[in-house]
Design a protein around this motif. Sequence first.
Motif, PDB file in Angstrom:
ATOM      1  N   LYS A 280       0.793  -1.134  -0.043  1.00  0.00           N
ATOM      2  CA  LYS A 280       0.088   0.087   0.008  1.00  0.00           C
ATOM      3  C   LYS A 280       0.980   1.133   0.057  1.00  0.00           C
ATOM      4  CE  LYS A 280      -4.052  -2.301   2.340  1.00  0.00           C
ATOM      5  NZ  LYS A 280      -4.609  -1.940   3.486  1.00  0.00           N
ATOM      6  N   ALA A 281       2.006   1.150   0.527  1.00  0.00           N
ATOM      7  CA  ALA A 281       2.951   2.160   0.413  1.00  0.00           C
ATOM      8  C   ALA A 281       4.310   1.700   0.384  1.00  0.00           C
ATOM      9  CB  ALA A 281       3.026   2.990   1.798  1.00  0.00           C
ATOM     10  N   TRP A 282       5.170   2.434  -0.502  1.00  0.00           N
ATOM     11  CA  TRP A 282       6.740   2.004  -0.724  1.00  0.00           C
ATOM     12  C   TRP A 282       7.587   3.049  -0.846  1.00  0.00           C
ATOM     13  CZ3 TRP A 282       7.822  -3.092  -0.988  1.00  0.00           C
ATOM     14  CH2 TRP A 282       9.354  -3.580  -1.276  1.00  0.00           C
ATOM     15  N   SER A 283       8.661   2.855  -0.087  1.00  0.00           N
ATOM     16  CA  SER A 283       9.934   3.964  -0.234  1.00  0.00           C
ATOM     17  C   SER A 283      10.955   3.707  -1.031  1.00  0.00           C
ATOM     18  CB  SER A 283      10.517   3.899   1.385  1.00  0.00           C
ATOM     19  OG  SER A 283      11.451   4.901   1.253  1.00  0.00           O
ATOM     20  N   PHE A 284      11.073   4.527  -2.194  1.00  0.00           N
ATOM     21  CA  PHE A 284      12.253   4.431  -3.178  1.00  0.00           C
ATOM     22  C   PHE A 284      13.310   5.185  -2.737  1.00  0.00           C
ATOM     23  CE2 PHE A 284       8.092   3.465  -5.252  1.00  0.00           C
ATOM     24  CZ  PHE A 284       8.507   2.139  -5.907  1.00  0.00           C
ATOM     25  N   VAL A 293       5.840   6.679  -1.853  1.00  0.00           N
ATOM     26  CA  VAL A 293       4.688   6.470  -2.572  1.00  0.00           C
ATOM     27  C   VAL A 293       3.632   5.587  -2.018  1.00  0.00           C
ATOM     28  CG1 VAL A 293       4.019   5.794  -4.984  1.00  0.00           C
ATOM     29  CG2 VAL A 293       6.403   6.471  -4.712  1.00  0.00           C
ATOM     30  N   ILE A 294       2.326   6.296  -2.141  1.00  0.00           N
ATOM     31  CA  ILE A 294       1.136   5.439  -1.973  1.00  0.00           C
ATOM     32  C   ILE A 294       0.598   4.756  -3.233  1.00  0.00           C
ATOM     33  CG2 ILE A 294      -1.236   5.722  -1.054  1.00  0.00           C
ATOM     34  CD1 ILE A 294       0.999   6.306   0.977  1.00  0.00           C
ATOM     35  N   ASN A 295       0.380   3.395  -3.180  1.00  0.00           N
ATOM     36  CA  ASN A 295      -0.106   2.716  -4.182  1.00  0.00           C
ATOM     37  C   ASN A 295      -1.507   3.267  -5.021  1.00  0.00           C
ATOM     38  OD1 ASN A 295      -0.882   0.794  -6.089  1.00  0.00           O
ATOM     39  ND2 ASN A 295      -0.216  -0.852  -4.838  1.00  0.00           N
ATOM     40  N   SER A 296      -1.139   3.944  -6.263  1.00  0.00           N
ATOM     41  CA  SER A 296      -2.216   4.252  -7.026  1.00  0.00           C
ATOM     42  C   SER A 296      -3.456   3.493  -7.292  1.00  0.00           C
ATOM     43  CB  SER A 296      -1.759   4.904  -8.291  1.00  0.00           C
ATOM     44  OG  SER A 296      -1.146   3.902  -9.031  1.00  0.00           O
ATOM     45  N   ALA A 297      -3.240   2.081  -7.151  1.00  0.00           N
ATOM     46  CA  ALA A 297      -4.387   1.308  -7.465  1.00  0.00           C
ATOM     47  C   ALA A 297      -5.293   1.135  -6.365  1.00  0.00           C
ATOM     48  CB  ALA A 297      -3.900  -0.165  -7.655  1.00  0.00           C
ATOM     49  N   LEU A 298      -5.067   1.874  -5.169  1.00  0.00           N
ATOM     50  CA  LEU A 298      -5.779   1.860  -3.971  1.00  0.00           C
ATOM     51  C   LEU A 298      -7.061   3.003  -4.481  1.00  0.00           C
ATOM     52  CD1 LEU A 298      -3.466   2.156  -1.125  1.00  0.00           C
ATOM     53  CD2 LEU A 298      -4.581   0.179  -1.951  1.00  0.00           C
ATOM     54  N   SER A 299      -8.340   2.597  -3.738  1.00  0.00           N
ATOM     55  CA  SER A 299      -9.337   3.583  -3.941  1.00  0.00           C
ATOM     56  C   SER A 299      -9.042   5.005  -3.475  1.00  0.00           C
ATOM     57  CB  SER A 299     -10.719   2.903  -3.289  1.00  0.00           C
ATOM     58  OG  SER A 299     -10.448   2.967  -1.886  1.00  0.00           O
ATOM     59  N   ASP A 300      -9.647   5.950  -3.561  1.00  0.00           N
ATOM     60  CA  ASP A 300      -9.362   7.339  -3.144  1.00  0.00           C
ATOM     61  C   ASP A 300      -9.448   7.419  -1.607  1.00  0.00           C
ATOM     62  OD1 ASP A 300      -8.985   8.111  -5.835  1.00  0.00           O
ATOM     63  OD2 ASP A 300     -11.010   9.030  -5.924  1.00  0.00           O
ATOM     64  N   ASP A 301     -10.422   6.679  -1.227  1.00  0.00           N
ATOM     65  CA  ASP A 301     -10.667   6.526   0.201  1.00  0.00           C
ATOM     66  C   ASP A 301      -9.541   5.910   1.018  1.00  0.00           C
ATOM     67  OD1 ASP A 301     -13.058   8.043   0.117  1.00  0.00           O
ATOM     68  OD2 ASP A 301     -14.401   6.298   0.393  1.00  0.00           O
ATOM     69  N   GLU A 302      -9.155   4.779   0.326  1.00  0.00           N
ATOM     70  CA  GLU A 302      -8.216   3.866   1.031  1.00  0.00           C
ATOM     71  C   GLU A 302      -6.731   4.792   0.830  1.00  0.00           C
ATOM     72  OE1 GLU A 302      -6.718  -0.456   1.516  1.00  0.00           O
ATOM     73  OE2 GLU A 302      -7.799   0.052  -0.465  1.00  0.00           O
ATOM     74  N   LYS A 303      -6.835   5.173  -0.171  1.00  0.00           N
ATOM     75  CA  LYS A 303      -5.367   6.160  -0.392  1.00  0.00           C
ATOM     76  C   LYS A 303      -5.259   7.242   0.465  1.00  0.00           C
ATOM     77  CE  LYS A 303      -5.788   6.833  -4.975  1.00  0.00           C
ATOM     78  NZ  LYS A 303      -5.604   7.396  -6.334  1.00  0.00           N
ATOM     79  N   ALA A 304      -6.306   7.886   1.020  1.00  0.00           N
ATOM     80  CA  ALA A 304      -6.536   8.925   1.882  1.00  0.00           C
ATOM     81  C   ALA A 304      -6.013   8.415   3.408  1.00  0.00           C
ATOM     82  CB  ALA A 304      -8.032   9.615   1.793  1.00  0.00           C
ATOM     83  N   GLN A 305      -6.541   7.101   3.484  1.00  0.00           N
ATOM     84  CA  GLN A 305      -6.455   6.698   4.875  1.00  0.00           C
ATOM     85  C   GLN A 305      -4.877   6.359   4.867  1.00  0.00           C
ATOM     86  OE1 GLN A 305      -9.224   3.445   5.304  1.00  0.00           O
ATOM     87  NE2 GLN A 305     -11.014   4.808   4.991  1.00  0.00           N
TER      88      GLN A 305
END
Length: 433
Positions: A280-284, A293-305
């Motif tokens: 859900k999140a990855w550090s490069f 980076v927050i995974n762009s495949a998540l829903s908008d609500d889940e990305k915000a959370q």
Amino acid sequence: MKKLVVVSADALVYEDLETLKDTPVIGHMMREGAMVKRLRSVYPTLTYPNHTTMRTGNYVDRHGVVNNIQYTAGVKNPDWNFKNHIVKCRDIFDAAKEAGLSTAAVGWPVTGNHKNIDYLLDEVWPYGKEKQEDKQAFLDAMMDTGTPDWLLESCVVQHIDLRVPRRMPESSWFNTYVLCDIIRAYSPDLSMLHTGNIDGARHVYGVFNDSVTKNVLMLEDFMREIVSAVTATGSLYETDFVITADHGQIDTDRRVSPNVLLRNAGLIETDPDGGVTSWKAWSFESGTSAQVVINSALSDDEKAQVKDKVFKLFKDKKEEGDCGFEDIYTKEYTEEEEHLFGDFDFVLETDGHTYFDNAWEGEYMNETGHVGGKHGHHPDKGPWTTFIGFGPSFRKGAVIDAAPITDTAPTYAAILGLDLPDTDGHALMGILK
């Protein structure tokens, strides 16, 4: 007709000029030419973002090269950004070709398959340790990034033993010899060269020491070869020379793995063998900074959370003390303050002696037991790079104390009379005739 040769000696800094001031070639250029003592790099102070700025005149938010590496989660060593297609704006090579000039680039990062470089040898290497000793694998990588067969035959293959395997200073000699052959055979109007031996020495030995000094002095040898090649074409007195670089380095003695923290918080999931199954999140890593980076495949609500959770996670870690980073920047902050914008959500900035990696297993923090130079940090940290200009376009003795690195490409355009409008930088007219 004027010609221009730009040599970027990766990780050369202003303090190195004391070592070079009495050399026959560079010392003469320093005494008879012009100088910007210190150039402020773009953030992150990495090779690929800064070399892209050095040919476009734009900050990262406009040219789009935010990191040396590609954003590929779940691998420890992602592929590098070798190819030009990711660059979002015009550059000095485009402007030169539009004006009918011939162009060359050897070892210049992120130029793979650039349509407006006539004599092109991108900074590229084959992936996989087993291919690092394979000459054909290197030649295939060069052809894949736009080096034509005829250029390989005329200027490259005779030097390939220096490039294989990929090590310094041999690779810098390879790039120098290839450019010299190109100059003697084709006499381009604009030539840009990247060498990496100073950067490599600082990574291994630290920022200032005898081993680094030896590699700084090697730049004199490179320049002697280049001047000799230009002289052989009969165009020495019509040629301007620039010696510059992309960033400095700072000494580090420990490593932090932010993905370990993300994994422990349930934001990275793995199989029993440690392979990443979801994230859900990855550090490069970006050297002495890291882009989260927050995974762009998540829903908008889940990305915000997830975004809120990640920010709190790193904020709490910082409040614990001695976490390896001194700040957590949002991308809104980095865009406003440093023109750094991309597909990341946060940037972790080093505490001044810690660098980051991509690992998701093991300990969060590791003392390396070794002092080595790193970069990627905020551009106000550590020593800054520099700029020497010599030739018919430069005012003898002109000195500018400091300027942004975005000013270099517009300066090259001014020297060659090219149209490079709407850049973040401005030509350094104070050092030009």
